[in-house]
Design a protein around this motif. Structure first.
Motif: not given
Length: 147
Positions: A2-11, A27-32
């Motif tokens: 589970e992650v909390i989005l900090k901005q809009d991400i399409k789809h 771990r490898n894309y959204l958070i970094p």
């Protein structure tokens, strides 16, 4: 994961949505990249408090979007494009041209919120979808004519 989005991400989701993603993607894309944070219990509490405080502001934005949608439902746009003898246009009509046509009629709409059901590649009538808010969407008919 589970992650909390900090901005809009399409789809994937809108800002402040709690979404489940595969662990590698998180771990490898959204958070970094800074697009999301890990959804720990303390982060969820902070998110809940921020959501509660921003609720009034969101209601106003939604109301403004609904008013704009009501105004936009009655208009029809005409977009000029260079075309060949067979009716095929050179290039294609894009969201920037739709946004500029709306601006000339007095409506300010972000071009990134405009999508098409079918890409306009020939002369004819089409429909543009405007996503003014999560819950407020409007379709605007437009016609592509030869210049």
């Amino acid at each position: 994961m589970e992650v909390i989005l900090k901005q809009d991400i399409k789809h994937l989701g809108e800002k402040d949505d709690v979404v489940n993603v595969k662990p590698g993607y998180g771990r490898n894309y959204l958070i970094p990249q800074g697009f999301a944070i890990l959804a720990t219990p303390s982060a969820k509490k902070v998110l809940a408090e921020n959501t509660k405080q921003a609720q009034f502001k969101q209601e106003k934005i939604k109301k403004d979007a609904a008013e704009l949608a009501n105004k936009l439902e009655s208009i029809k746009l005409t977009i000029g494009a260079k075309a060949g003898e067979t009716g095929k246009i050179f290039g294609k009509v894009n969201s920037i041209q739709i946004a500029e046509a709306l601006k000339t009629q007095g409506y300010e709409v972000d071009r990134r919120r405009i999508t098409f059901e079918t890409e306009p590649k020939t002369i004819g009538e089409y429909v543009a979808n405007l996503n003014l808010h999560k819950e407020v969407k409007v379709q605007i008919p437009f016609e592509v004519v030869a210049e």
